[in-house]
Scaffold this motif. Sequence first.
Motif, PDB file in Angstrom:
ATOM      1  N   PHE A  97      83.249  24.934  64.049  1.00  0.00           N
ATOM      2  CA  PHE A  97      82.954  26.300  63.635  1.00  0.00           C
ATOM      3  C   PHE A  97      81.565  26.621  64.164  1.00  0.00           C
ATOM      4  O   PHE A  97      80.610  25.883  63.921  1.00  0.00           O
ATOM      5  N   VAL A  98      81.433  27.728  64.882  1.00  0.00           N
ATOM      6  CA  VAL A  98      80.169  28.029  65.552  1.00  0.00           C
ATOM      7  C   VAL A  98      79.639  29.395  65.118  1.00  0.00           C
ATOM      8  O   VAL A  98      80.257  30.099  64.318  1.00  0.00           O
ATOM      9  N   ILE A  99      78.487  29.750  65.652  1.00  0.00           N
ATOM     10  CA  ILE A  99      77.838  31.021  65.351  1.00  0.00           C
ATOM     11  C   ILE A  99      77.803  31.874  66.620  1.00  0.00           C
ATOM     12  O   ILE A  99      77.490  31.370  67.703  1.00  0.00           O
ATOM     13  N   GLU A 100      78.124  33.144  66.474  1.00  0.00           N
ATOM     14  CA  GLU A 100      77.954  34.090  67.575  1.00  0.00           C
ATOM     15  C   GLU A 100      76.740  34.953  67.270  1.00  0.00           C
ATOM     16  O   GLU A 100      76.666  35.581  66.213  1.00  0.00           O
ATOM     17  N   LEU A 101      75.784  34.967  68.185  1.00  0.00           N
ATOM     18  CA  LEU A 101      74.565  35.748  68.024  1.00  0.00           C
ATOM     19  C   LEU A 101      74.651  36.976  68.919  1.00  0.00           C
ATOM     20  O   LEU A 101      74.735  36.848  70.150  1.00  0.00           O
ATOM     21  N   THR A 102      74.630  38.153  68.310  1.00  0.00           N
ATOM     22  CA  THR A 102      74.669  39.406  69.065  1.00  0.00           C
ATOM     23  C   THR A 102      73.273  40.016  69.078  1.00  0.00           C
ATOM     24  O   THR A 102      72.677  40.238  68.023  1.00  0.00           O
ATOM     25  N   TYR A 103      72.760  40.244  70.277  1.00  0.00           N
ATOM     26  CA  TYR A 103      71.413  40.789  70.450  1.00  0.00           C
ATOM     27  C   TYR A 103      71.502  42.109  71.208  1.00  0.00           C
ATOM     28  O   TYR A 103      72.035  42.166  72.316  1.00  0.00           O
ATOM     29  N   ASN A 104      71.002  43.176  70.602  1.00  0.00           N
ATOM     30  CA  ASN A 104      70.923  44.488  71.237  1.00  0.00           C
ATOM     31  C   ASN A 104      69.473  44.729  71.655  1.00  0.00           C
ATOM     32  O   ASN A 104      68.564  44.724  70.809  1.00  0.00           O
ATOM     33  N   TYR A 105      69.240  44.957  72.938  1.00  0.00           N
ATOM     34  CA  TYR A 105      67.883  45.029  73.477  1.00  0.00           C
ATOM     35  C   TYR A 105      67.016  46.089  72.808  1.00  0.00           C
ATOM     36  O   TYR A 105      65.809  45.925  72.706  1.00  0.00           O
ATOM     37  N   GLY A 106      67.615  47.173  72.351  1.00  0.00           N
ATOM     38  CA  GLY A 106      66.811  48.258  71.798  1.00  0.00           C
ATOM     39  C   GLY A 106      66.627  48.215  70.297  1.00  0.00           C
ATOM     40  O   GLY A 106      66.009  49.108  69.722  1.00  0.00           O
ATOM     41  N   ILE A 107      67.134  47.176  69.642  1.00  0.00           N
ATOM     42  CA  ILE A 107      67.058  47.103  68.178  1.00  0.00           C
ATOM     43  C   ILE A 107      66.211  45.901  67.766  1.00  0.00           C
ATOM     44  O   ILE A 107      66.475  44.769  68.171  1.00  0.00           O
ATOM     45  N   GLY A 108      65.197  46.162  66.952  1.00  0.00           N
ATOM     46  CA  GLY A 108      64.266  45.115  66.559  1.00  0.00           C
ATOM     47  C   GLY A 108      64.633  44.384  65.284  1.00  0.00           C
ATOM     48  O   GLY A 108      64.248  43.229  65.090  1.00  0.00           O
ATOM     49  N   SER A 109      65.353  45.056  64.385  1.00  0.00           N
ATOM     50  CA  SER A 109      65.717  44.409  63.122  1.00  0.00           C
ATOM     51  C   SER A 109      66.881  45.155  62.479  1.00  0.00           C
ATOM     52  O   SER A 109      67.184  46.289  62.842  1.00  0.00           O
ATOM     53  N   TYR A 110      67.494  44.496  61.523  1.00  0.00           N
ATOM     54  CA  TYR A 110      68.643  45.040  60.808  1.00  0.00           C
ATOM     55  C   TYR A 110      68.411  44.924  59.300  1.00  0.00           C
ATOM     56  O   TYR A 110      67.741  44.004  58.836  1.00  0.00           O
ATOM     57  N   LYS A 111      69.004  45.840  58.576  1.00  0.00           N
ATOM     58  CA  LYS A 111      68.907  45.804  57.122  1.00  0.00           C
ATOM     59  C   LYS A 111      69.969  44.859  56.569  1.00  0.00           C
ATOM     60  O   LYS A 111      71.162  45.022  56.835  1.00  0.00           O
ATOM     61  N   LEU A 112      69.500  43.873  55.813  1.00  0.00           N
ATOM     62  CA  LEU A 112      70.424  42.928  55.184  1.00  0.00           C
ATOM     63  C   LEU A 112      71.042  43.541  53.942  1.00  0.00           C
ATOM     64  O   LEU A 112      70.386  44.273  53.207  1.00  0.00           O
ATOM     65  N   GLY A 113      72.312  43.232  53.715  1.00  0.00           N
ATOM     66  CA  GLY A 113      72.977  43.613  52.479  1.00  0.00           C
ATOM     67  C   GLY A 113      73.108  42.397  51.579  1.00  0.00           C
ATOM     68  O   GLY A 113      72.416  41.388  51.761  1.00  0.00           O
ATOM     69  N   ASN A 114      74.020  42.486  50.630  1.00  0.00           N
ATOM     70  CA  ASN A 114      74.280  41.330  49.761  1.00  0.00           C
ATOM     71  C   ASN A 114      75.620  40.692  50.100  1.00  0.00           C
ATOM     72  O   ASN A 114      76.165  39.913  49.333  1.00  0.00           O
ATOM     73  N   ASP A 115      76.169  41.036  51.275  1.00  0.00           N
ATOM     74  CA  ASP A 115      77.518  40.605  51.652  1.00  0.00           C
ATOM     75  C   ASP A 115      77.585  39.157  52.103  1.00  0.00           C
ATOM     76  O   ASP A 115      78.436  38.396  51.652  1.00  0.00           O
TER      77      ASP A 115
END
Length: 298
Positions: free
Chosen positions: A70-88
């Motif tokens: 089981f692995v991790i997929e990391l998605t990186y968008n060049y123009g986005i610096g951070s994302y808002k975490l939820g409780n999901d």
Amino acid sequence: MSGVESKRALHFVFKVGNRSETAKFYRDVLGMKFLRHEEFEEGCKASCNGPYDGKWSKSMVGYGPEDSHFVIELTYNYGIGSYKLGNDFLSITVHSTTILDKAKALGHQVTLEEDGVSVLTSPDGYKFKIIPKRSHGDPVKMVSLASSNLKKSMDFWSGLCGMKIFSLNNKSAELGFEHDQCRLELVDIGEPVDHGTAFGRIAFACPSSELPKLEKTMKDKKQTILTPLVSLDTPGKATVQVVILADPDGHEICFVGDESFRKLSQVDPNADILLDEAMKADKSDEWFAKKGKKKTVA
């Protein structure tokens, strides 16, 4: 997870804002290896970020080939610096006798939960529970997701998706397709599930012949189908069939045809080189700074 099972756990998708620090965390702290890396020039055309408009990358990282881990997929968008975490998303559980020592040696903070479990947090805020014991098989043992109503979640994951129940109480459940695969833990948090903007996706494989039946079951039971059964082409690689669903709490789930995915997901020995080259060539931070802008907070 040897051979071809009816269904098998594949990976979890994280969105990341700081690719270089993220790579260090997975390589140096967790001790994972990059398995594949791909760069894409086009994505969403709705934003206007100059040369970085729509550019994104996908990196697969784990402890071994996707055929058996089981692995991790990391998605990186060049123009986005951070994302808002939820409780999901709650955590991923890893068994290892060396990670905690590595983390402490590198100065990476280790926190303790109320039950005494050690937790490491990635640069983007995703939690990894580290159990200091030798792993039998894949070190990645469990993905834990929030549920607002455990009964509804169980009806979906066990009743409709066909997951086996390994443990169940009034607050949580452990499920999986086979006992030696990474398991899914559902934890009733007693409140609505908020996915923020960092919302991830969990992926499973099944024989391609089962995908139409799965889609029909979800339609008949009036469940959410985010992407109806479709064939996706990857230039130079296998074409895969996928159907993307959402559970009662909105957790995204991708089911992909196993036969073609095994061809698509073969380890690329140049993955580390490709990722390092892409990070070296990434001047997006400097570009935004020169324009007097900051990267988007999604």
